[in-house]
Write a protein that holds these residues in place. Sequence first.
Motif, PDB file in Angstrom:
ATOM      1  N   ASP A 140       0.840  -1.203   0.000  1.00  0.00           N
ATOM      2  CA  ASP A 140       0.000   0.000   0.000  1.00  0.00           C
ATOM      3  C   ASP A 140       0.869   1.245   0.000  1.00  0.00           C
ATOM      4  OD1 ASP A 140       0.657   0.793   2.738  1.00  0.00           O
ATOM      5  OD2 ASP A 140      -0.601  -0.892   3.367  1.00  0.00           O
ATOM      6  N   GLU A 141       0.237   2.369  -0.317  1.00  0.00           N
ATOM      7  CA  GLU A 141       0.971   3.624  -0.492  1.00  0.00           C
ATOM      8  C   GLU A 141       1.735   4.027   0.760  1.00  0.00           C
ATOM      9  OE1 GLU A 141       2.724   6.931  -1.888  1.00  0.00           O
ATOM     10  OE2 GLU A 141       1.752   5.324  -3.034  1.00  0.00           O
ATOM     11  N   ALA A 142       1.157   3.763   1.926  1.00  0.00           N
ATOM     12  CA  ALA A 142       1.823   4.156   3.170  1.00  0.00           C
ATOM     13  C   ALA A 142       3.161   3.423   3.325  1.00  0.00           C
ATOM     14  CB  ALA A 142       0.909   3.864   4.357  1.00  0.00           C
ATOM     15  N   ARG A 143       3.184   2.133   2.995  1.00  0.00           N
ATOM     16  CA  ARG A 143       4.426   1.363   3.123  1.00  0.00           C
ATOM     17  C   ARG A 143       5.439   1.794   2.074  1.00  0.00           C
ATOM     18  NH1 ARG A 143       3.336  -4.864   3.303  1.00  0.00           N
ATOM     19  NH2 ARG A 143       5.391  -4.892   4.287  1.00  0.00           N
ATOM     20  N   LEU A 144       4.959   2.071   0.856  1.00  0.00           N
ATOM     21  CA  LEU A 144       5.874   2.539  -0.183  1.00  0.00           C
ATOM     22  C   LEU A 144       6.468   3.901   0.194  1.00  0.00           C
ATOM     23  CD1 LEU A 144       3.974   1.600  -3.475  1.00  0.00           C
ATOM     24  CD2 LEU A 144       6.110   0.610  -2.622  1.00  0.00           C
ATOM     25  N   ALA A 145       5.627   4.789   0.694  1.00  0.00           N
ATOM     26  CA  ALA A 145       6.103   6.117   1.083  1.00  0.00           C
ATOM     27  C   ALA A 145       7.113   6.020   2.225  1.00  0.00           C
ATOM     28  CB  ALA A 145       4.925   6.995   1.485  1.00  0.00           C
ATOM     29  N   ALA A 146       6.849   5.117   3.163  1.00  0.00           N
ATOM     30  CA  ALA A 146       7.779   4.935   4.283  1.00  0.00           C
ATOM     31  C   ALA A 146       9.123   4.409   3.795  1.00  0.00           C
ATOM     32  CB  ALA A 146       7.175   3.982   5.312  1.00  0.00           C
ATOM     33  N   ALA A 147       9.078   3.466   2.836  1.00  0.00           N
ATOM     34  CA  ALA A 147      10.319   2.927   2.288  1.00  0.00           C
ATOM     35  C   ALA A 147      11.104   4.005   1.548  1.00  0.00           C
ATOM     36  CB  ALA A 147      10.006   1.756   1.346  1.00  0.00           C
ATOM     37  N   GLU A 148      10.404   4.816   0.776  1.00  0.00           N
ATOM     38  CA  GLU A 148      11.063   5.883   0.034  1.00  0.00           C
ATOM     39  C   GLU A 148      11.662   6.914   0.988  1.00  0.00           C
ATOM     40  OE1 GLU A 148       9.955   7.975  -4.116  1.00  0.00           O
ATOM     41  OE2 GLU A 148       8.490   8.287  -2.511  1.00  0.00           O
TER      42      GLU A 148
END
Length: 312
Positions: free
Chosen positions: A43-51
């Motif tokens: 999900d976007e939250a996990r992708l944003a956190a990784a970035e």
Amino acid sequence: MAGEQLFDSEIERAGDMLRAMRDAFEPSAALLAEAAADRVLPDEARLAAAEERLGAMAPDVRTAEAATARLVAGLAAEIAIRRSEFDTRERPTRLERLTGHVSKAAMRRRIEARWRRLGLPGHLAELLRRADLLVGLVKAERDILLAQRTKSEGDLLAFLDGRPYVIGKLRSEIGGAMTRVEASRHTERGVSVFQGFIDALNGRVGTCNVFLHKLMADTEDLLILHQAISEPARQGDEGLSPELFPNLAPEIGRFTEGMLTVRGLDRRRDHADRAFAERFPAEAAGEAAAEARPPKAGLRLPTLPQPRFLRS
């Protein structure tokens, strides 16, 4: 002794920092592996956190790499200083020249006494030890990073191969409210984050290669200097066994087999120095400044007995 302890503590600190960087990469590697195995876009939250995590790591990576670069540059500066000492060992100082006007024999004794005080064989032995530790640190780091890169590149390829399934599942999860174009855009967003992670791995592998190329050129320089001192004394390869310097085994092997040559060394050294200076300009400038300074009277490295070829 103090110099040895300082170097050992600094290389231990650098190793701790590099390990911390590897640990910080682990969540991104795990996220990519999960996405590839399940063929599901995080999900976007996990992708944003990784970035965000990758971006926040960048200064720490630079700090860790700069700490290693300072050790590499410091070793190179020490080798250059010892090479200069060897090259100028027969050049009389002003006081020695004045003594020579009275007695050539007395001038020669002063020159030989100065050479003995340099303790160059002891310096070279310690510098080889440092080179071996540094090469071992960087090689181990590169091997781990290469293994992680290979695994993560495979995971990314698997994720890319499964994109049609990922897009279809993404649309079905929200009841078809998302168009294929929108689902594709979201998927590419994930690919971009994963590719950024692999690019970061590639950057660190590249830095390790820069370190190794410079260390290898500097070590060859060191061994050739060792050879120049050893041959007149008929010391040969005494004290230079692969067991003592396991990370320099190929270079030590060439030395003991008489295959070490200066042919092409200047070109390799210049190429390695340029690559190092491009990536670490401040550390390269510090190396040049250290080389320009004469060594302190209080030697930082152990002093061994006078070489046999200077003994009467």
